[in-house]
Design a protein around this motif. Sequence first.
Motif, mmCIF file in Angstrom:
data_model
loop_
_atom_site.group_PDB
_atom_site.id
_atom_site.type_symbol
_atom_site.label_atom_id
_atom_site.label_comp_id
_atom_site.label_asym_id
_atom_site.label_seq_id
_atom_site.Cartn_x
_atom_site.Cartn_y
_atom_site.Cartn_z
ATOM 1 N N HIS A 222 12.535 -9.346 1.844
ATOM 2 C CA HIS A 222 13.970 -9.059 2.048
ATOM 3 C C HIS A 222 14.402 -7.741 1.400
ATOM 4 N N MET B 282 15.811 -3.864 1.072
ATOM 5 C CA MET B 282 17.002 -3.202 1.636
ATOM 6 C C MET B 282 16.891 -1.697 1.432
ATOM 7 N N GLY C 232 19.657 -3.188 -3.745
ATOM 8 C CA GLY C 232 19.759 -4.333 -2.842
ATOM 9 C C GLY C 232 19.340 -5.635 -3.502
ATOM 10 N N THR D 23 12.258 -6.989 5.589
ATOM 11 C CA THR D 23 13.541 -6.394 5.195
ATOM 12 C C THR D 23 14.665 -7.384 5.440
ATOM 13 N N GLN D 24 15.745 -7.180 4.707
ATOM 14 C CA GLN D 24 16.982 -7.955 4.909
ATOM 15 C C GLN D 24 17.893 -7.218 5.878
ATOM 16 N N ASP D 25 17.812 -5.871 5.855
ATOM 17 C CA ASP D 25 18.768 -5.058 6.626
ATOM 18 C C ASP D 25 18.107 -4.323 7.795
ATOM 19 N N SER E 190 16.237 -1.862 7.979
ATOM 20 C CA SER E 190 16.356 -0.401 7.888
ATOM 21 C C SER E 190 14.973 0.235 7.803
ATOM 22 N N HIS F 181 15.047 -11.636 10.073
ATOM 23 C CA HIS F 181 15.864 -10.523 9.578
ATOM 24 C C HIS F 181 15.330 -9.164 10.014
#
Length: 268
Positions: free
Chosen positions: A19, A21, A26, A61-63, A65, A90
């Motif tokens: 996860h 960020m 993050g 990743t969580q986002d 990106s 995610h």
Amino acid sequence: MTIAHTAHPLKVLQLTDPHLMASADGALLGVNTRDSLAAVIDEVLRNHGQPDLILATGDLTQDASSEAYRYFGEQLKAFNCPSLWIAGNHDDSDLLASIAAEFQAEQKQLVQGGWHFVMLDSSVHGKVFGELSQPELAFLDESLSQHPELPTMVCLHHHPVDIGSDWMEKIGLKNRDAFWQVIDRHPQVKIVLWGHIHQDLQQQRNSVQLLATPSTCIQFATGSSKFAVEPLAPGYRWFELEASGQYSTEVCRANGFEFDLDEKSTGY
Ligand SMILES: Nc1ncnc2c1ncn2[C@@H]1O[C@@H]2COP(=O)(O)O[C@H]2[C@H]1O
């Protein structure tokens, strides 16, 4: 595909659900996910040393990106071995695949140390649950047909069985029957391995060992009917695989990592 046979057991590290960020700050429920991954990597090197292969089983990743994917790839340079990455709910599957290619981590199958590893994408864009598309199921069937003699580990992000947590039942692999129909045709499959559930789990299904692994950040409470976390340390899974098909595996945690988990959280 690389083919290598060794007399020693193949040492395989699973890292799951980091996860990460784009921002260095993050955090997930109060836990900085870059710091917890660093603590896990330190623990691997201190406790087990260098693996021969890394399996990264989603929610890298969580986002979603590109910064977070590249950060993950850079951190894996602590290890002098190949890695294989798959997407979780995610992740952005296409972006992950393109950045995985920059780190030579995009292969969907690999033969190493006398074992066959098959990596499946169970992510569904915009959904938390997982599903294996028809092409993905066909790939699984074809790749297993190519190496019927090799002990095999199949990896995906979502849980393909009931894990005894009501809230997670709705977010597992939807078409699990189709998945098991393929697996059941290929008796060389020894292990099915996943992430997503942020906990250590071991079950047996016929001759297949089913394994899930703590996240490198926060952990979900085992057996809880609704969303709940518990303050267990971040962790990883280690395998030693013999070409004969024998193996050992264990989960280890970075117990020295200090964190301030938001234990009252009802979700994210
Ligand atoms: N309270 C909740 N109830 C159901 N699902 C949740 C809840 N909170 C978060 N989730 C989702 O469940 C997922 C489980 O693990 P993930 O890290 O994939 O991300 C989580 C969220 O997408």
